[in-house]
Design an enzyme around this catalytic site. Structure first.
Site, PDB file in Angstrom:
ATOM      1  N   HIS A   1      -1.768   7.439   7.538  1.00 10.44           N
ATOM      2  CA  HIS A   1      -1.170   7.940   7.048  1.00 10.44           C
ATOM      3  C   HIS A   1      -2.304   9.496   6.092  1.00 10.44           C
ATOM      4  O   HIS A   1      -1.064  10.244   5.957  1.00 10.44           O
ATOM      5  CB  HIS A   1      -0.260   7.627   5.310  1.00 10.44           C
ATOM      6  CG  HIS A   1       0.840   6.579   5.710  1.00 10.44           C
ATOM      7  ND1 HIS A   1       1.548   7.044   6.117  1.00 10.44           N
ATOM      8  CD2 HIS A   1       0.673   5.221   5.517  1.00 10.44           C
ATOM      9  CE1 HIS A   1       2.564   6.217   6.590  1.00 10.44           C
ATOM     10  NE2 HIS A   1       2.421   5.926   6.234  1.00 10.44           N
TER      11      HIS A   1
ATOM     12  N   GLY B   1       0.803  -1.395   0.100  1.00 10.47           N
ATOM     13  CA  GLY B   1      -0.022   0.139   0.269  1.00 10.47           C
ATOM     14  C   GLY B   1       1.089   1.246   0.019  1.00 10.47           C
ATOM     15  O   GLY B   1       1.773   1.162   0.638  1.00 10.47           O
TER      16      GLY B   1
ATOM     17  N   GLN C   1       3.007  10.066   0.906  1.00 11.26           N
ATOM     18  CA  GLN C   1       4.963   8.948   0.920  1.00 11.26           C
ATOM     19  C   GLN C   1       5.828   9.435  -0.536  1.00 11.26           C
ATOM     20  O   GLN C   1       6.115   9.226  -0.418  1.00 11.26           O
ATOM     21  CB  GLN C   1       4.358   8.132   1.335  1.00 11.26           C
ATOM     22  CG  GLN C   1       3.799   7.254   2.353  1.00 11.26           C
ATOM     23  CD  GLN C   1       4.002   6.034   2.431  1.00 11.26           C
ATOM     24  OE1 GLN C   1       2.564   5.170   2.513  1.00 11.26           O
ATOM     25  NE2 GLN C   1       4.589   4.740   3.029  1.00 11.26           N
TER      26      GLN C   1
ATOM     27  N   HIS D   1      -3.793   1.344   8.338  1.00  9.57           N
ATOM     28  CA  HIS D   1      -2.677   1.771   7.484  1.00  9.57           C
ATOM     29  C   HIS D   1      -2.836   3.187   6.844  1.00  9.57           C
ATOM     30  O   HIS D   1      -2.365   3.908   6.780  1.00  9.57           O
ATOM     31  CB  HIS D   1      -1.058   0.527   7.427  1.00  9.57           C
ATOM     32  CG  HIS D   1      -0.245   1.106   7.601  1.00  9.57           C
ATOM     33  ND1 HIS D   1       1.493   1.112   7.867  1.00  9.57           N
ATOM     34  CD2 HIS D   1       0.306   2.133   6.645  1.00  9.57           C
ATOM     35  CE1 HIS D   1       1.846   1.637   7.743  1.00  9.57           C
ATOM     36  NE2 HIS D   1       2.349   1.861   6.936  1.00  9.57           N
ATOM     37  N   GLU D   2      -3.319   3.051   5.504  1.00 13.47           N
ATOM     38  CA  GLU D   2      -2.703   3.862   4.596  1.00 13.47           C
ATOM     39  C   GLU D   2      -3.899   5.347   5.530  1.00 13.47           C
ATOM     40  O   GLU D   2      -4.032   6.271   4.987  1.00 13.47           O
ATOM     41  CB  GLU D   2      -3.936   3.391   2.950  1.00 13.47           C
ATOM     42  CG  GLU D   2      -3.127   2.399   2.272  1.00 13.47           C
ATOM     43  CD  GLU D   2      -0.590   2.263   2.698  1.00 13.47           C
ATOM     44  OE1 GLU D   2      -0.876   3.450   3.041  1.00 13.47           O
ATOM     45  OE2 GLU D   2      -0.516   2.012   3.173  1.00 13.47           O
TER      46      GLU D   2
ATOM     47  N   CYS E   1       7.152  -0.129   7.136  1.00  9.15           N
ATOM     48  CA  CYS E   1       6.009   1.088   6.358  1.00  9.15           C
ATOM     49  C   CYS E   1       7.260   1.254   4.884  1.00  9.15           C
ATOM     50  O   CYS E   1       8.296   1.654   5.977  1.00  9.15           O
ATOM     51  CB  CYS E   1       5.620   2.053   7.365  1.00  9.15           C
ATOM     52  SG  CYS E   1       5.300   3.747   6.652  1.00  9.15           S
ATOM     53  N   LEU E   2       6.662   1.764   4.115  1.00 10.13           N
ATOM     54  CA  LEU E   2       7.654   1.918   2.837  1.00 10.13           C
ATOM     55  C   LEU E   2       8.729   3.430   3.796  1.00 10.13           C
ATOM     56  O   LEU E   2       9.030   3.820   3.231  1.00 10.13           O
ATOM     57  CB  LEU E   2       7.325   2.329   1.856  1.00 10.13           C
ATOM     58  CG  LEU E   2       6.443   0.761   1.495  1.00 10.13           C
ATOM     59  CD1 LEU E   2       5.436   1.540  -0.277  1.00 10.13           C
ATOM     60  CD2 LEU E   2       7.988  -0.083   1.268  1.00 10.13           C
TER      61      LEU E   2
END
Length: 187
Positions: free
Chosen positions: A150, A56, A61, A146-147, A104-105
């Site tokens: 963000h 995701g 991000q 999670h997204e 997380c990226l």
């Protein structure tokens, strides 16, 4: 039958925003322009997510403070879910709270046991403005929550407490990408 293109196949890989970048720590703005720039952003986000081997990715991000995220994520039954949401709202998160590994990226190499509900429902629209409702269970529910976090300016570590949080914060401070970065105050 027309051939469907693979999401991200014509997108460009963008630079990843990392923990401490102001764009990650502020709520994102609603999308109001549903033109070609939005379609390019979604395609670039898929390309970036795949290049980083994620499941995701939220627009902030990649440095864009808009309410958009993409996903290619399995649920706990190994059913693959692929799509995007524009102006998403988490309308329901419930069921059993499960603590599971989460990363997380934007915090590469850092993972922590994070509590999330095992069911989530998100409503929004597509890049064309068509209404969409996405339901997820298990790992996919975790991804949706999670997204959405963000897009509100949050990160998964906001949900981690105690010893798990302390370990994750130590890992952040030791990470090569964090050296010399201005990290949020509680880190």
């Amino acid at each position: 039958m027309p051939k469907r293109s693979i999401p991200g196949s014509s997108g460009l890989v963008r630079a990843m925003s990392l923990l401490g970048d102001p764009v990650l720590h502020a709520p994102c703005e609603p999308v109001t322009d549903f033109g070609p720039a939005l379609a390019s952003l979604v395609d670039d986000m898929f390309a970036t997510m795949y290049a980083a081997e994620g499941v995701g990715l939220a627009a902030n991000q990649v440095g864009v403070p808009l309410r958009v995220f993409v996903y290619d994520c399995p649920d706990d039954e190994d059913v693959r879910h692929i799509g995007h949401l524009v102006n998403p709202r988490l309308v329901d998160a419930g069921g059993v709270a499960v603590r599971g590994p989460e990363g997380c990226l934007s915090l590469p190499g850092v993972e922590a046991g994070t509590p999330r509900y095992d069911h989530a429902v998100v409503e929004g629209v597509t890049m064309h403005g068509d209404p969409v409702r996405v339901e997820g269970t298990g790992f996919f529910a975790r991804c949706l929550q999670h997204e959405c976090d963000h897009l509100e300016g949050g990160i998964y570590l906001d949900h981690v407490k105690g010893l798990r949080r302390n370990r994750a914060l130590r890992a952040v401070r030791r990470a090569p990408w964090a050296r010399g970065r201005a990290l949020p105050g509680d880190l």
